[in-house]
Design a protein around this motif. Structure first.
Motif, PDB file in Angstrom:
ATOM      1  N   LEU A 191       0.811  -1.209   0.000  1.00  0.00           N
ATOM      2  CA  LEU A 191       0.000   0.000   0.000  1.00  0.00           C
ATOM      3  C   LEU A 191       0.850   1.267   0.000  1.00  0.00           C
ATOM      4  N   ALA A 192       1.941   1.295   0.768  1.00  0.00           N
ATOM      5  CA  ALA A 192       2.778   2.504   0.818  1.00  0.00           C
ATOM      6  C   ALA A 192       3.353   2.854  -0.558  1.00  0.00           C
ATOM      7  N   PRO A 193       3.907   1.895  -1.307  1.00  0.00           N
ATOM      8  CA  PRO A 193       4.377   2.238  -2.658  1.00  0.00           C
ATOM      9  C   PRO A 193       3.240   2.662  -3.598  1.00  0.00           C
ATOM     10  N   PHE A 194       2.067   2.031  -3.462  1.00  0.00           N
ATOM     11  CA  PHE A 194       0.911   2.417  -4.280  1.00  0.00           C
ATOM     12  C   PHE A 194       0.491   3.849  -3.938  1.00  0.00           C
ATOM     13  N   HIS A 195       0.458   4.172  -2.664  1.00  0.00           N
ATOM     14  CA  HIS A 195       0.135   5.527  -2.203  1.00  0.00           C
ATOM     15  C   HIS A 195       1.104   6.542  -2.816  1.00  0.00           C
ATOM     16  N   GLN A 196       2.391   6.249  -2.761  1.00  0.00           N
ATOM     17  CA  GLN A 196       3.393   7.163  -3.312  1.00  0.00           C
ATOM     18  C   GLN A 196       3.242   7.301  -4.823  1.00  0.00           C
ATOM     19  N   GLN A 197       2.932   6.201  -5.485  1.00  0.00           N
ATOM     20  CA  GLN A 197       2.707   6.233  -6.938  1.00  0.00           C
ATOM     21  C   GLN A 197       1.554   7.179  -7.275  1.00  0.00           C
ATOM     22  N   LEU A 198       0.487   7.135  -6.488  1.00  0.00           N
ATOM     23  CA  LEU A 198      -0.650   8.025  -6.722  1.00  0.00           C
ATOM     24  C   LEU A 198      -0.256   9.480  -6.494  1.00  0.00           C
ATOM     25  N   LEU A 199       0.478   9.754  -5.425  1.00  0.00           N
ATOM     26  CA  LEU A 199       0.917  11.124  -5.155  1.00  0.00           C
ATOM     27  C   LEU A 199       1.823  11.641  -6.266  1.00  0.00           C
ATOM     28  N   ASP A 200       2.690  10.765  -6.779  1.00  0.00           N
ATOM     29  CA  ASP A 200       3.622  11.161  -7.838  1.00  0.00           C
ATOM     30  C   ASP A 200       2.903  11.531  -9.144  1.00  0.00           C
ATOM     31  N   LYS A 201       1.712  10.994  -9.345  1.00  0.00           N
ATOM     32  CA  LYS A 201       0.949  11.330 -10.555  1.00  0.00           C
ATOM     33  C   LYS A 201       0.354  12.732 -10.477  1.00  0.00           C
ATOM     34  N   ASN A 202       0.360  13.316  -9.295  1.00  0.00           N
ATOM     35  CA  ASN A 202      -0.109  14.696  -9.086  1.00  0.00           C
ATOM     36  C   ASN A 202      -1.519  14.923  -9.628  1.00  0.00           C
ATOM     37  N   TYR A 203      -2.411  13.992  -9.337  1.00  0.00           N
ATOM     38  CA  TYR A 203      -3.821  14.129  -9.709  1.00  0.00           C
ATOM     39  C   TYR A 203      -4.392  15.297  -8.911  1.00  0.00           C
ATOM     40  N   TYR A 231      -7.283  16.417  -8.066  1.00  0.00           N
ATOM     41  CA  TYR A 231      -8.533  16.360  -7.316  1.00  0.00           C
ATOM     42  C   TYR A 231      -8.505  15.435  -6.106  1.00  0.00           C
ATOM     43  N   ASN A 232      -7.361  14.800  -5.818  1.00  0.00           N
ATOM     44  CA  ASN A 232      -7.312  13.847  -4.715  1.00  0.00           C
ATOM     45  C   ASN A 232      -5.875  13.666  -4.260  1.00  0.00           C
ATOM     46  N   LYS A 233      -5.624  13.935  -3.014  1.00  0.00           N
ATOM     47  CA  LYS A 233      -4.299  13.732  -2.409  1.00  0.00           C
ATOM     48  C   LYS A 233      -4.502  12.899  -1.134  1.00  0.00           C
ATOM     49  N   PRO A 234      -4.643  11.583  -1.280  1.00  0.00           N
ATOM     50  CA  PRO A 234      -4.972  10.756  -0.119  1.00  0.00           C
ATOM     51  C   PRO A 234      -3.831  10.682   0.889  1.00  0.00           C
ATOM     52  N   GLY A 235      -4.223  10.526   2.137  1.00  0.00           N
ATOM     53  CA  GLY A 235      -3.256  10.283   3.196  1.00  0.00           C
ATOM     54  C   GLY A 235      -3.112   8.790   3.429  1.00  0.00           C
ATOM     55  N   LEU A 236      -2.110   8.435   4.198  1.00  0.00           N
ATOM     56  CA  LEU A 236      -1.857   7.052   4.581  1.00  0.00           C
ATOM     57  C   LEU A 236      -1.677   7.055   6.087  1.00  0.00           C
ATOM     58  N   HIS A 237      -2.470   6.255   6.785  1.00  0.00           N
ATOM     59  CA  HIS A 237      -2.410   6.286   8.245  1.00  0.00           C
ATOM     60  C   HIS A 237      -2.787   4.930   8.836  1.00  0.00           C
ATOM     61  N   ALA A 238      -2.471   4.776  10.120  1.00  0.00           N
ATOM     62  CA  ALA A 238      -2.892   3.588  10.862  1.00  0.00           C
ATOM     63  C   ALA A 238      -4.334   3.807  11.304  1.00  0.00           C
ATOM     64  N   PRO A 239      -5.247   2.895  10.967  1.00  0.00           N
ATOM     65  CA  PRO A 239      -6.641   3.073  11.361  1.00  0.00           C
ATOM     66  C   PRO A 239      -6.835   2.803  12.852  1.00  0.00           C
ATOM     67  N   PHE A 240      -7.891   3.376  13.413  1.00  0.00           N
ATOM     68  CA  PHE A 240      -8.160   3.239  14.842  1.00  0.00           C
ATOM     69  C   PHE A 240      -8.377   1.786  15.266  1.00  0.00           C
ATOM     70  N   TYR A 241      -8.866   0.960  14.365  1.00  0.00           N
ATOM     71  CA  TYR A 241      -9.220  -0.418  14.708  1.00  0.00           C
ATOM     72  C   TYR A 241      -8.038  -1.383  14.653  1.00  0.00           C
ATOM     73  N   ASP A 242      -6.898  -0.959  14.085  1.00  0.00           N
ATOM     74  CA  ASP A 242      -5.728  -1.833  14.001  1.00  0.00           C
ATOM     75  C   ASP A 242      -4.476  -0.979  13.827  1.00  0.00           C
ATOM     76  N   PRO A 243      -3.761  -0.686  14.922  1.00  0.00           N
ATOM     77  CA  PRO A 243      -2.583   0.174  14.818  1.00  0.00           C
ATOM     78  C   PRO A 243      -1.433  -0.434  14.022  1.00  0.00           C
ATOM     79  N   THR A 244      -1.524  -1.720  13.675  1.00  0.00           N
ATOM     80  CA  THR A 244      -0.467  -2.342  12.873  1.00  0.00           C
ATOM     81  C   THR A 244      -0.777  -2.270  11.374  1.00  0.00           C
ATOM     82  N   ALA A 245      -1.957  -1.798  11.005  1.00  0.00           N
ATOM     83  CA  ALA A 245      -2.373  -1.718   9.602  1.00  0.00           C
ATOM     84  C   ALA A 245      -2.090  -0.326   9.036  1.00  0.00           C
ATOM     85  N   GLN A 246      -2.184  -0.218   7.734  1.00  0.00           N
ATOM     86  CA  GLN A 246      -2.124   1.061   7.024  1.00  0.00           C
ATOM     87  C   GLN A 246      -3.398   1.177   6.193  1.00  0.00           C
ATOM     88  N   GLU A 247      -3.949   2.403   6.132  1.00  0.00           N
ATOM     89  CA  GLU A 247      -5.204   2.629   5.429  1.00  0.00           C
ATOM     90  C   GLU A 247      -5.116   3.888   4.588  1.00  0.00           C
TER      91      GLU A 247
END
Length: 120
Positions: free
Chosen positions: A73-85, A87-103
């Motif tokens: 997910l982290a490389p996919f997230h960076q790939q999306l940011l690099d495209k400089n779309y 209308y959407n600049k998503p964040g990447l974070h640990a969700p409240f339900y699982d601190p070991t996950a990325q969302e």
């Protein structure tokens, strides 16, 4: 086992392709677009298949699709940011339900949300 393919409502075929194909990297598997009719198509990214529909009776805009066990997910997230779309600049974070996950959640031009999750 059965396969689930969510149907998401779209209002503009060109904007849908810009978001799903050009930015997220989905491919078009097939589409049904008779002259003068709304579009209906299937798109796929890895093991994720979605149906997109311009038909008003198929579904309502504003759906949410939860995509669990997404790999890299982290490389996919960076790939999306690099495209400089613009209308959407998503964040990447640990969700409240699982601190070991990325969302990461992205919102399409029609109000539909896709939440990608990678488990730790």
């Amino acid at each position: 086992m059965a396969t689930v393919k969510p149907i998401l409502r779209i209002f503009d075929y060109v904007k849908a392709l810009e978001f799903y194909k050009d930015w997220l990297g989905f491919r078009i598997d097939w589409e049904h677009r008779p002259e003068g009719s709304p579009a209906y198509l299937q798109i796929t990214l890895g093991d994720i298949s979605l149906h997109l529909s311009e038909h008003h009776g198929d579904c309502s805009p504003g759906a949410r699709v939860f995509i669990d066990d997404f790999r890299a997910l982290a490389p996919f997230h960076q790939q999306l940011l690099d495209k400089n779309y613009p209308y959407n600049k998503p964040g990447l974070h640990a969700p409240f339900y699982d601190p070991t996950a990325q969302e990461m959640t992205v919102i399409d031009p029609f109000g539909n949300r896709l939440t990608f999750v990678e488990r730790g």
